[in-house]
Motif scaffolding. Sequence first.
Motif, mmCIF file in Angstrom:
data_model
loop_
_atom_site.group_PDB
_atom_site.id
_atom_site.type_symbol
_atom_site.label_atom_id
_atom_site.label_comp_id
_atom_site.label_asym_id
_atom_site.label_seq_id
_atom_site.Cartn_x
_atom_site.Cartn_y
_atom_site.Cartn_z
ATOM 1 N N TYR A 63 -6.929 -0.482 -0.911
ATOM 2 C CA TYR A 63 -7.221 -1.320 0.032
ATOM 3 C C TYR A 63 -8.289 -2.480 -0.530
ATOM 4 O O TYR A 63 -8.256 -3.556 0.435
ATOM 5 N N ARG A 109 -7.676 -4.028 5.513
ATOM 6 C CA ARG A 109 -7.826 -2.953 6.457
ATOM 7 C C ARG A 109 -7.383 -2.931 7.630
ATOM 8 O O ARG A 109 -7.750 -4.187 8.316
ATOM 9 N N ASN A 162 0.757 -1.272 0.149
ATOM 10 C CA ASN A 162 -0.027 0.042 0.059
ATOM 11 C C ASN A 162 0.911 1.246 0.017
ATOM 12 O O ASN A 162 0.533 2.282 -0.535
#
Length: 371
Positions: A291, A335, A14
């Motif tokens: 995500y 998450r 990410n």
Amino acid sequence: IPLLSEYEAECILNYRTQHGDILSPYELYLIQGMDSSKVHLLFPFIKITGTPIRRDTIPLMGNILKTSGKSIMLRYGRVLNRQTGYIDQGNILSPTGQQYFSGSPNYLYGRCEIHESNDFDIGITFEKDAGEPFFFDPSFQFYGFDHYAGYFRILDRGIVKEIIVGDFQLHFGEGLIYGRGFSNKGSETVGSVRNRYSGTFPYQGASESGFFRGLSLTLGTDNFTLTSFGSRKLQDAAIYFDSANSTRSNYFAMGVTETGYHRTPSEINKKQKLAEYASGFNTNLSLLSGYLNVGVSFIFNYWKYPIYKWIRNYNQYDFSGSINHIGGTYYNLSRGKLNIFGEAAMSKGNRIGFVQGLIANILPDFETTLH
């Protein structure tokens, strides 16, 4: 990577999505979710390469001949003890009725590669198993080595992200349609429950099954990719003739043989007798800053001869016929320290399958999964 948990790996991915390439190993200390002691352990395994040369300054042929990396690997093996299958190759059958091997006990394997980072790859693999003959006879599908695999891949040409001509594999979702969902490698048991490898990959293995042979094209932007492909591959199979049945093709196959061995006359007679045609696509959309990933996959298969098997308890739900198609959708949500993923698919005849999983990084050194 055994040192990284599923959560830490997602944090790195990410970070790269939001901020671009990592330019220094010390940048790992800035990634939220990474423990400083873990980063210190990773340092010996990290290599940061410099900015690559602009691709358009060097012609493709110049890269292939001069600037690209080249490698070759050769492998030889042989059992020193004399084995029964090689004792008398002058006779087709042994005194006990078993078939002798047609070739020598030598195992030969080789792989050649030419590659340039973020530009192109070329590779070829050749192999001969112990007991397989080494000769040239197109009528038996023998061209020296028993097995060849090769590919030519071009990368990052604007909206064209990847083109592969030759042999390749597809991995999308959790393996219901493309790829395999579960694998177990050492200490990565928890993380390997989810299929973390997504995309099209050149095939350079020695196995003679489990890959496509044709053309693959991937188009995309930062958040969306579309992959389509077409394939024609000759599979090993025993072909039978049924003159008593007028409701279907007189020729049919009793399944596909995936061993890849062509040592005895019966094995040689099965070599590449069943043509398999396949085409399909995959679309993948990245949301919520990376995500959440959602995708749709579809594949269509056609075999030259229909596949029929004697019905047994263990195979009564196996595929039969000459045409099949499968479509499905998948998602992956990561998450915080929680990763939820799943896939559902439906094949011809409304046969449904699904996979659902959860990975939680409860403590820094403790992960758990439900699958």
